[in-house]
Design an enzyme around this catalytic site. Sequence first.
Site, short mmCIF file in Angstrom:
data_model
loop_
_atom_site.label_atom_id
_atom_site.label_comp_id
_atom_site.label_asym_id
_atom_site.label_seq_id
_atom_site.Cartn_x
_atom_site.Cartn_y
_atom_site.Cartn_z
N TYR A 152 0.83 -1.21 0.00
CA TYR A 152 0.00 0.00 0.00
C TYR A 152 0.87 1.27 0.00
CZ TYR A 152 -3.60 3.30 1.67
OH TYR A 152 -4.45 4.37 1.82
N SER A 155 2.41 1.83 -3.33
CA SER A 155 1.44 2.34 -4.32
C SER A 155 1.20 3.83 -4.09
CB SER A 155 0.12 1.57 -4.25
OG SER A 155 -0.61 1.90 -3.07
N LYS A 156 1.16 4.24 -2.81
CA LYS A 156 0.86 5.65 -2.51
C LYS A 156 2.08 6.55 -2.74
CE LYS A 156 -3.46 5.11 -1.51
NZ LYS A 156 -4.48 5.71 -2.38
P1 NAP Z 1 -13.10 2.96 1.11
O1 NAP Z 1 -14.19 3.37 2.04
O2 NAP Z 1 -12.69 1.52 1.08
O3 NAP Z 1 -13.50 3.43 -0.37
C1 NAP Z 1 -12.74 3.08 -1.49
C2 NAP Z 1 -13.69 2.82 -2.63
O4 NAP Z 1 -12.92 2.41 -3.78
C3 NAP Z 1 -14.66 1.66 -2.33
O5 NAP Z 1 -15.97 2.03 -2.65
C4 NAP Z 1 -14.15 0.55 -3.22
O6 NAP Z 1 -15.16 -0.35 -3.64
C5 NAP Z 1 -13.61 1.33 -4.39
N1 NAP Z 1 -12.76 0.48 -5.22
C6 NAP Z 1 -11.96 -0.54 -4.83
N2 NAP Z 1 -11.38 -1.12 -5.89
C7 NAP Z 1 -11.81 -0.45 -6.99
C8 NAP Z 1 -11.58 -0.59 -8.38
N3 NAP Z 1 -10.76 -1.54 -8.87
N4 NAP Z 1 -12.20 0.25 -9.23
C9 NAP Z 1 -13.04 1.20 -8.76
N5 NAP Z 1 -13.30 1.38 -7.45
C10 NAP Z 1 -12.70 0.56 -6.58
O7 NAP Z 1 -11.78 3.79 1.37
P2 NAP Z 1 -11.55 5.29 1.90
O8 NAP Z 1 -11.06 5.21 3.27
O9 NAP Z 1 -12.72 6.16 1.55
O10 NAP Z 1 -10.30 5.68 0.99
C11 NAP Z 1 -10.40 6.46 -0.20
C12 NAP Z 1 -8.99 6.76 -0.70
O11 NAP Z 1 -8.28 7.45 0.33
C13 NAP Z 1 -8.17 5.51 -1.02
O12 NAP Z 1 -7.35 5.75 -2.13
C14 NAP Z 1 -7.32 5.33 0.22
O13 NAP Z 1 -6.14 4.63 -0.03
C15 NAP Z 1 -7.06 6.78 0.59
N6 NAP Z 1 -6.69 6.99 1.99
C16 NAP Z 1 -7.53 6.66 3.00
C17 NAP Z 1 -7.13 6.88 4.32
C18 NAP Z 1 -8.01 6.56 5.47
O14 NAP Z 1 -7.54 6.72 6.61
N7 NAP Z 1 -9.25 6.14 5.28
C19 NAP Z 1 -5.89 7.42 4.58
C20 NAP Z 1 -5.05 7.75 3.53
C21 NAP Z 1 -5.47 7.53 2.24
P3 NAP Z 1 -15.30 -1.77 -2.88
O15 NAP Z 1 -15.54 -1.46 -1.45
O16 NAP Z 1 -16.47 -2.41 -3.56
O17 NAP Z 1 -14.00 -2.50 -3.08
#
Ligand code: NAP
Length: 244
Positions: A152, A155-156
């Site tokens: 992860y 990737s980031k």
């Molecule tokens: P999340 O709730 O898991 O939302 C991510 C969404 O992306 C989900 O709806 C997921 O669908 C969808 N997804 C997964 N694989 C995909 C694909 N191949 N094509 C299209 N959509 C896809 O995550 P989040 O916490 O909101 O995170 C959003 C972004 O912020 C991500 O890039 C994450 O790495 C980044 N981020 C999050 C945090 C944190 O603390 N939450 C911190 C730093 C960065 P499914 O659920 O159906 O797989």
Amino acid sequence: MLKDKVAVITGSGRGIGLDIAEKFIKNGAKIVLTDISRELLDDAETKLASQGEVKSITCNVTDSQQVNDLIQNTLEHFGSVDVLVNNAGVTKDTLLLRMKEEDWDFVLNVNLKGAFLVTQAAAKAMIKQKSGRIINISSVVGLMGNVGQSNYSSSKAGILGLTKSSAKELAGRGITVNAIAPGYIETEMTAALPEKAIQAFMDQIPLKRGGKPEDVANAALFLASDLASYITGQVIQVDGGMLM
Ligand code: NAP
């Protein structure tokens, strides 16, 4: 702030992506919600439909054909792609020595290759328009690394290279490309973390709280707006001071 701008937000069926979509639509944007899951999209579209113009398109960001169709459908429906937010992301955490090759490929494919594919498809439309905003959602662990997240965090970190290279290539075409590096944000992704891992994050946050998806959405709104027209190739950390 985004009146009549067309914004495509990947992974916007829930979590941070859905909050960005809601923030943008409240600020006048027309929204393309896109996610791998149709069920999530239906709920998200119902939530936003009363607030403005929204279209939902199912798209797996790792599939170049689906990505090209996403941009084509957006152009046919709304006529332009003004803002792209590469937000779709996944985790598959485990220690380096236990990590399977498929765990590595899965995370790199969605988080990095996916962002590349959507950027490439959207940039073609933005170049014709001579304007555009691309916002990539990275993570603070892409800057500092994290135990159990070698796939992860790689990737980031890769997202930051993509951001800076594409910012340099596209600047002359009126397109800015920036990244947001969130810290610990309370979503379903982080709810899946063990209590010990959540506490380890909390101990490192000077502002002494987890972030909300809206904290990230506020930074995205700024980067998408005219206020950020002279900013490109930058990384904004939204992490409560976790990494200084
Ligand atoms: P999340 O709730 O898991 O939302 C991510 C969404 O992306 C989900 O709806 C997921 O669908 C969808 N997804 C997964 N694989 C995909 C694909 N191949 N094509 C299209 N959509 C896809 O995550 P989040 O916490 O909101 O995170 C959003 C972004 O912020 C991500 O890039 C994450 O790495 C980044 N981020 C999050 C945090 C944190 O603390 N939450 C911190 C730093 C960065 P499914 O659920 O159906 O797989």
